[in-house]
Design an enzyme around this catalytic site. Structure first.
Site: not given
Length: 410
Positions: A90, A92, A94, A118, A123, A410
């Site tokens: 949390r 930033g 990602l 996951s 996303y 993958f």
């Protein structure tokens, strides 16, 4: 906090991958798995977030070709190995990796980005939509029978080592890719992935085995599996056949492979983790109630270049609609696009004409492979019809005759 996103250097891989393993938890991977992932990693497409001299975030991308409706194999970035250290959540990290990665994908000229999640809730805010599902099966082979099609008795079955059968299996797989949206053409090195067989991946089963289905000396299909021995104190043998994958070029070969798996001695069930939602085996079995069927998310897809992505596939019915696309994370996609196409091809270009449908990049990703209809998304309030009749027209066009499916992660 001051962090910096940098391209991964080859000599940093061990530290980088170790941080990925730590973020996901659990025991470290086997030496065999780790060596293959090292070989497959495209360092020039991989990112590390540094806080001083420490890696606190990881992300990578594979250079894939993804099958889309119509059979084309479209270049796609396979987003992978994404992690953030628990000390830096949390903050930033990602978002900074997703920003850099999608900018790089755009520069590379890939119109699609795909991933398996996951944590699926993460996303959507970056424009990825769920595009495929996978079915899990646990079949009670003591009570379920198979209805075998004509020609099954002509199929010869032969057990061989997975390594010895690799070339034959890959030839079958390659012929299957264009027939189903969502499948990945195997890039060099990826033919090794189905052969990975460390004990940590076996779930108690013995070594990985392979059976080939042949007709007149030609390999028409294969199945890779292991047998998990289970013995009940009172009931005796109660083993499970753990199926890794099954592919075939015709119904007889496919049915023969399943019939073989059903009939293995000392077993009473067949389990497989991932098959298409419309897999033919569902129409071969005698009693669906005796099969533990589960459905979960598969591939998430994002249109990085709306125009190029929509032109790359064909459409099940003639379509001519203006899409008003909202894309906050990749603003170059935001605006109105006229899509005109049919089963032979399509064009998609910017327009100032009035919009017929309004949707976000996430919904476009969900509908792109034809596994989920625009009409269903509209019923959930995620697509808005602006011209009467446009929704039915576009929904029919975006559909696929077969359900999209990702055959391996993958």
């Amino acid at each position: 906090m001051t962090t910096e996103v940098r391209t991964l250097q080859a000599e940093q891989w061990d530290d980088w991958y170790g941080k990925l393993e730590r973020a996901f938890g659990g025991p470290p991977e086997s030496r065999e798995e780790r060596a293959l992932w090292r070989e497959l990693t495209e360092c020039e497409r991989s990112l590390a977030v540094w806080d001083g001299d420490e890696v606190v975030g990881t992300a990578g991308a594979f250079s894939f070709r993804l099958s889309v409706p119509g059979g084309a194999l479209v270049p796609a970035a396979g987003v992978t190995m994404v992690s953030v250290q628990p000390t830096h959540r949390r903050r930033g990290v990602l978002t900074s990796m997703m920003r850099r990665q999608l900018d790089d994908v755009r520069v590379a000229g890939e119109s699609l980005a795909v991933l398996t999640a996951s944590e699926p809730a993460i996303y959507g805010r970056f424009g990825y939509g769920l595009a495929t599902e996978q079915v899990r099966l646990e079949i009670d082979t003591t009570r379920v029978r198979l209805g075998l099609p004509a020609g099954t008795d002509r199929v010869r079955l032969r057990i061989v080592s997975p390594a010895a059968a690799r070339e034959a299996c890959e030839a079958v797989y390659a012929q299957r890719v264009a027939a189903r949206p969502g499948m990945l053409a195997r890039q060099p090195g990826w033919e090794q992935m189905p052969l990975l067989d460390p004990k940590s991946m076996r779930d108690g089963a013995g070594e990985l085995l392979c059976v080939l289905a042949e007709v007149d000396g030609e390999v028409r299909g294969y199945a890779r599996y292991g047998v998990k021995p289970i013995w009940g104190a009172a009931t005796g043998p109660d083993g499970a056949v753990l199926v890794r994958d099954v592919e075939a070029l015709d119904p007889a070969a496919y049915a023969a492979l399943w019939n073989f798996l059903f009939g293995l001695d000392l077993t009473s069930s067949v389990r497989i983790r991932s098959r298409p939602a419309d897999d033919p085996v569902l129409h071969l079995i005698s009693d669906i109630r005796r099969c533990g069927v589960g459905i979960r998310d598969g591939l998430f897809l994002r249109t990085v270049d709306v125009g190029a992505a929509l032109e790359a596939r064909t459409y099940a019915a003639p379509v001519d609609v203006v899409l008003d696309v909202e894309d906050a994370f990749c603003p170059w996609n935001t605006g109105r696009w006229r899509l005109a196409g049919d089963a032979k091809g399509a064009t998609c270009a910017r327009t100032t004409d009035p919009a017929d449908l309004a949707l976000s990049a996430r919904e476009l990703g969900t509908a792109y492979l034809g596994g989920f209809s625009l009409s269903a998304l509209a019923a959930a309030g995620r697509v808005e019809e602006l011209r009467a009749g446009a929704l039915a027209e576009a929904s029919a066009a975006f559909g696929s005759d077969v359900r999209p499916w990702l055959p391996h992660g993958f």
